[in-house]
Design a protein around this motif. Structure first.
Motif, mmCIF file in Angstrom:
data_model
loop_
_atom_site.group_PDB
_atom_site.id
_atom_site.type_symbol
_atom_site.label_atom_id
_atom_site.label_comp_id
_atom_site.label_asym_id
_atom_site.label_seq_id
_atom_site.Cartn_x
_atom_site.Cartn_y
_atom_site.Cartn_z
ATOM 1 N N SER A 199 39.781 -1.165 49.910
ATOM 2 C CA SER A 199 40.375 -0.790 48.614
ATOM 3 C C SER A 199 39.303 -0.535 47.563
ATOM 4 N N VAL A 200 38.047 -0.843 47.902
ATOM 5 C CA VAL A 200 36.923 -0.611 46.982
ATOM 6 C C VAL A 200 36.382 0.801 47.209
ATOM 7 N N GLY A 201 36.445 1.613 46.201
ATOM 8 C CA GLY A 201 36.071 3.022 46.336
ATOM 9 C C GLY A 201 34.634 3.236 46.773
ATOM 10 N N VAL A 202 33.723 2.403 46.286
ATOM 11 C CA VAL A 202 32.301 2.568 46.634
ATOM 12 C C VAL A 202 32.096 2.409 48.137
ATOM 13 N N TYR A 203 32.742 1.417 48.739
ATOM 14 C CA TYR A 203 32.631 1.218 50.188
ATOM 15 C C TYR A 203 33.158 2.434 50.940
ATOM 16 N N ARG A 204 34.307 2.951 50.484
ATOM 17 C CA ARG A 204 34.884 4.121 51.164
ATOM 18 C C ARG A 204 33.936 5.309 51.111
ATOM 19 N N TRP A 205 33.318 5.535 49.958
ATOM 20 C CA TRP A 205 32.427 6.684 49.816
ATOM 21 C C TRP A 205 31.135 6.499 50.609
ATOM 22 N N LEU A 206 30.601 5.267 50.602
ATOM 23 C CA LEU A 206 29.384 5.015 51.385
ATOM 24 C C LEU A 206 29.638 5.273 52.872
ATOM 25 N N ALA A 207 30.754 4.766 53.382
ATOM 26 C CA ALA A 207 31.087 4.991 54.790
ATOM 27 C C ALA A 207 31.326 6.471 55.055
ATOM 28 N N PHE A 208 32.000 7.150 54.125
ATOM 29 C CA PHE A 208 32.269 8.582 54.292
ATOM 30 C C PHE A 208 30.965 9.385 54.379
ATOM 31 N N VAL A 209 30.028 9.077 53.486
ATOM 32 C CA VAL A 209 28.747 9.802 53.479
ATOM 33 C C VAL A 209 27.980 9.542 54.772
ATOM 34 N N TYR A 210 27.951 8.277 55.206
ATOM 35 C CA TYR A 210 27.250 7.927 56.448
ATOM 36 C C TYR A 210 27.835 8.705 57.626
ATOM 37 N N ILE A 211 29.160 8.657 57.740
ATOM 38 C CA ILE A 211 29.819 9.293 58.883
ATOM 39 C C ILE A 211 29.595 10.801 58.891
ATOM 40 N N GLU A 212 29.791 11.431 57.740
ATOM 41 C CA GLU A 212 29.628 12.886 57.694
ATOM 42 C C GLU A 212 28.165 13.281 57.911
ATOM 43 N N PHE A 213 27.235 12.453 57.412
ATOM 44 C CA PHE A 213 25.808 12.757 57.562
ATOM 45 C C PHE A 213 25.401 12.748 59.036
ATOM 46 N N PHE A 214 25.733 11.658 59.740
ATOM 47 C CA PHE A 214 25.267 11.543 61.121
ATOM 48 C C PHE A 214 26.112 12.372 62.093
ATOM 49 N N ARG A 215 27.356 12.685 61.715
ATOM 50 C CA ARG A 215 28.121 13.592 62.574
ATOM 51 C C ARG A 215 27.607 15.024 62.445
ATOM 52 N N GLY A 216 26.992 15.325 61.315
ATOM 53 C CA GLY A 216 26.492 16.681 61.107
ATOM 54 C C GLY A 216 25.104 16.914 61.661
ATOM 55 N N LEU A 217 24.363 15.830 61.977
ATOM 56 C CA LEU A 217 22.998 15.987 62.480
ATOM 57 C C LEU A 217 22.975 16.091 63.999
ATOM 58 N N PRO A 218 22.133 16.974 64.553
ATOM 59 C CA PRO A 218 21.927 16.953 66.007
ATOM 60 C C PRO A 218 21.270 15.641 66.417
ATOM 61 N N ALA A 219 21.621 15.140 67.581
ATOM 62 C CA ALA A 219 21.039 13.883 68.063
ATOM 63 C C ALA A 219 19.515 13.988 68.159
ATOM 64 N N LEU A 220 19.022 15.190 68.482
ATOM 65 C CA LEU A 220 17.569 15.385 68.592
ATOM 66 C C LEU A 220 16.865 15.067 67.273
ATOM 67 N N VAL A 221 17.467 15.480 66.162
ATOM 68 C CA VAL A 221 16.866 15.232 64.848
ATOM 69 C C VAL A 221 16.809 13.727 64.561
ATOM 70 N N VAL A 222 17.871 13.012 64.920
ATOM 71 C CA VAL A 222 17.899 11.560 64.705
ATOM 72 C C VAL A 222 16.779 10.888 65.496
ATOM 73 N N PHE A 223 16.592 11.302 66.743
ATOM 74 C CA PHE A 223 15.515 10.725 67.563
ATOM 75 C C PHE A 223 14.147 11.041 66.967
ATOM 76 N N LEU A 224 13.954 12.276 66.484
ATOM 77 C CA LEU A 224 12.659 12.652 65.904
ATOM 78 C C LEU A 224 12.376 11.834 64.650
ATOM 79 N N VAL A 225 13.391 11.655 63.805
ATOM 80 C CA VAL A 225 13.196 10.886 62.571
ATOM 81 C C VAL A 225 12.894 9.430 62.896
ATOM 82 N N MET A 226 13.638 8.862 63.834
ATOM 83 C CA MET A 226 13.419 7.460 64.192
ATOM 84 C C MET A 226 12.060 7.262 64.854
ATOM 85 N N GLY A 227 11.665 8.211 65.708
ATOM 86 C CA GLY A 227 10.412 8.042 66.454
ATOM 87 C C GLY A 227 9.172 8.403 65.695
#
Length: 265
Positions: free
Chosen positions: A84-112
């Motif tokens: 019910s807290v809007g900030v939590y909803r938006w933080l989760a929304f941004v996280y989900i949309e961000f990582f769903r939009g990135l290719p897995a290869l980019v995530v591995f390159l950034v992490m490595g």
């Protein structure tokens, strides 16, 4: 011509097309070169037992740890999305949309390679890096699946739990989440299959001989032998993992898929 005759003629034409395509491939393909490039038995035998005792084991370990961490993150994200807290909803929304939009290869390159540059002197072990990368990739998808599963549980279940004196947190943990997990087991199994294939991207991070997963081993063997047979060997290894998981997913779909959410089986 009757409908039955038309259907029979249609099936005959479709079989004929398949036979013609198979015949063209059989006559046009350069089979000796194909077998020498992808099917050399000596190269395949040379990959054993390391392909099983090290690489296949590493692939399973990387995938399992990444899936478990991703599932934990996904549950938290799903609860944040329903908060019910809007900030939590938006933080989760941004996280989900961000990582769903990135290719897995980019995530591995950034992490490595990105994190060690951003934080000099701070380098994670390879296992932890791969596990986190897989968790980031998988959690965004699993979070939406879990959220849908939670929302599929009838609100009457929560209202009944609250009427018995349960807190909202206890009702969520003991009533809603168990029913939601039962509903979403089949899609979670599919996500595990996707993570198994995504684990092949770990080869770009480099590794010791003992830390190689299947794709890294294949790359090393191809360089050593100048032959592409290792691709076929690791393809079979991936199928050994994914086909039983696909079968399990179908079994779970048959068991739970037709049940009404939160309803009696």
């Amino acid at each position: 011509m009757s409908k039955r005759q038309k259907a029979k003629l249609s099936r005959g034409i479709q079989y004929g097309i398949l036979i013609v395509i198979a015949a063209v491939i059989a006559f046009v393909a350069d089979w000796p070169t194909l077998v020498d490039t992808f099917g050399r038995l000596d190269v395949a035998i040379g990959m054993f037992p390391d392909v099983i005792t090290k690489s296949l084991k590493n692939t399973v370990v990387f995938t399992f740890l990444g899936f478990v961490l991703g599932l934990i993150i996904a549950i938290v994200l799903a609860l944040m999305r329903l908060s019910s807290v809007g900030v939590y909803r938006w933080l989760a929304f941004v996280y989900i949309e961000f990582f769903r939009g990135l290719p897995a290869l980019v995530v591995f390159l950034v992490m490595g390679f990105g994190l060690p540059v951003a934080f000099p002197g701070f380098a994670l072990p390879q296992l932890i890096t791969i596990m986190i990368a897989l968790a980031l990739v998988g959690s965004a998808y699993m979070a939406e699946t879990i959220r849908a599963g939670i929302q599929a549980v009838p609100k009457g279940q929560v209202e009944a739990a609250r009427s018995l004196g349960m807190s909202s947190t206890r009702a969520m943990i003991t009533i809603v989440l168990p029913q939601a997990m039962r509903i979403i087991l089949p899609p979670l199994t599919n996500e595990l299959i996707l993570l198994t294939k995504d684990s092949s991207l770990a080869y770009i991070l480099g590794s010791s001989v003992d830390g190689r997963e299947l794709a890294a081993l294949a790359r090393a063997e191809i360089v050593n032998t100048a032959n592409l047979t290792p691709f076929i060997v690791i393809a079979v290894c991936y199928l050994v993992i994914t086909i039983p998981l696909s079968y399990l997913s179908r079994v779970l779909e048959r068991k739970y898929g037709s049940a009404e959410p939160g309803g009696k089986q």
